[in-house]
Write a protein that holds these residues in place. Sequence first.
Motif, short mmCIF file in Angstrom:
data_model
loop_
_atom_site.label_atom_id
_atom_site.label_comp_id
_atom_site.label_asym_id
_atom_site.label_seq_id
_atom_site.Cartn_x
_atom_site.Cartn_y
_atom_site.Cartn_z
N LEU A 183 1.52 4.77 4.77
CA LEU A 183 0.28 4.66 5.53
C LEU A 183 0.42 5.43 6.84
CD1 LEU A 183 -0.38 0.82 5.22
CD2 LEU A 183 -1.69 2.63 4.11
N SER A 184 -0.68 5.89 7.36
CA SER A 184 -0.65 6.46 8.71
C SER A 184 -0.59 5.30 9.70
CB SER A 184 -1.90 7.30 8.97
OG SER A 184 -3.04 6.47 9.08
N HIS A 232 2.85 9.38 9.65
CA HIS A 232 2.94 8.62 8.42
C HIS A 232 4.14 7.67 8.48
CE1 HIS A 232 -0.17 10.87 6.37
NE2 HIS A 232 0.38 11.99 6.83
N LYS A 264 -2.52 4.85 12.12
CA LYS A 264 -3.90 4.40 12.31
C LYS A 264 -4.32 3.45 11.19
CE LYS A 264 -8.58 5.95 13.14
NZ LYS A 264 -9.47 7.05 13.40
N GLU A 265 -4.00 3.79 9.94
CA GLU A 265 -4.34 2.91 8.81
C GLU A 265 -3.61 1.57 8.92
OE1 GLU A 265 -5.05 6.17 5.25
OE2 GLU A 265 -2.99 5.66 5.83
N LEU A 266 -2.36 1.61 9.33
CA LEU A 266 -1.58 0.39 9.50
C LEU A 266 -2.18 -0.46 10.63
CD1 LEU A 266 0.89 -0.89 8.22
CD2 LEU A 266 2.31 0.41 9.78
N SER A 267 -2.58 0.18 11.70
CA SER A 267 -3.20 -0.51 12.82
C SER A 267 -4.48 -1.22 12.38
CB SER A 267 -3.50 0.50 13.93
OG SER A 267 -4.19 -0.10 14.98
N THR A 268 -5.30 -0.54 11.60
CA THR A 268 -6.55 -1.12 11.10
C THR A 268 -6.26 -2.27 10.15
OG1 THR A 268 -7.69 0.99 11.33
CG2 THR A 268 -8.67 -0.61 9.83
N THR A 269 -5.33 -2.07 9.23
CA THR A 269 -4.99 -3.09 8.24
C THR A 269 -4.51 -4.37 8.91
OG1 THR A 269 -4.41 -1.44 6.58
CG2 THR A 269 -3.43 -3.62 6.30
N GLN A 294 0.79 -1.23 0.00
CA GLN A 294 0.00 0.00 0.00
C GLN A 294 0.82 1.28 0.00
OE1 GLN A 294 -3.39 -0.17 2.73
NE2 GLN A 294 -3.02 -2.36 2.95
N ILE A 346 -1.27 12.88 13.37
CA ILE A 346 -1.14 11.80 12.38
C ILE A 346 0.34 11.55 12.11
CG2 ILE A 346 -1.62 11.11 10.01
CD1 ILE A 346 -4.14 12.88 10.16
#
Length: 152
Positions: A57-58, A99, A60-65, A54, A97
């Motif tokens: 990523l932030s 990154h 947060k995005e990495l945590s969700t993924t 991807q 945030i």
Amino acid sequence: MAESAEEDRLALDKQLCFSLYAASRALTGLYRELLEDLELTYPQYLVMLALWEQGTLSVKELSTTLHLDSGTLSPLLRRLEGAGLLTRERSIEDERIVHVALTEVGQQLRDRAHGIPDDLLCASELTHDQARDLKERLDELTRAVEGRHRYA
């Protein structure tokens, strides 16, 4: 009167959770061997997979993924950053945030990791079709269980 082992729904060998746990431990052990040359742990490999796929990523995005909380993810990122594989930078627009991006070294590591999925399949004695079907079923199970928690 006690139930027979055949009928006992609480018997260990009847538990889906135990089969998933044992399979997860076995696969994680196999990954430990396969990742030794890359000097990555299995959770670090997951971070790298997400970033290779991807890009930046932030956190947060990495945590969700990865389905990981920040308390688990932060030490992984710190170690990968220390190894020179990624960078973490605060957003200029919103300092809350952070990154995460691969370094050139981190990007190059992808080439060395390319054979790992096939090595895993070979060692697991699963065909590509069996592995795909198993993954789809496990993904369905994950969605169902996680969805249940949202509505409980």
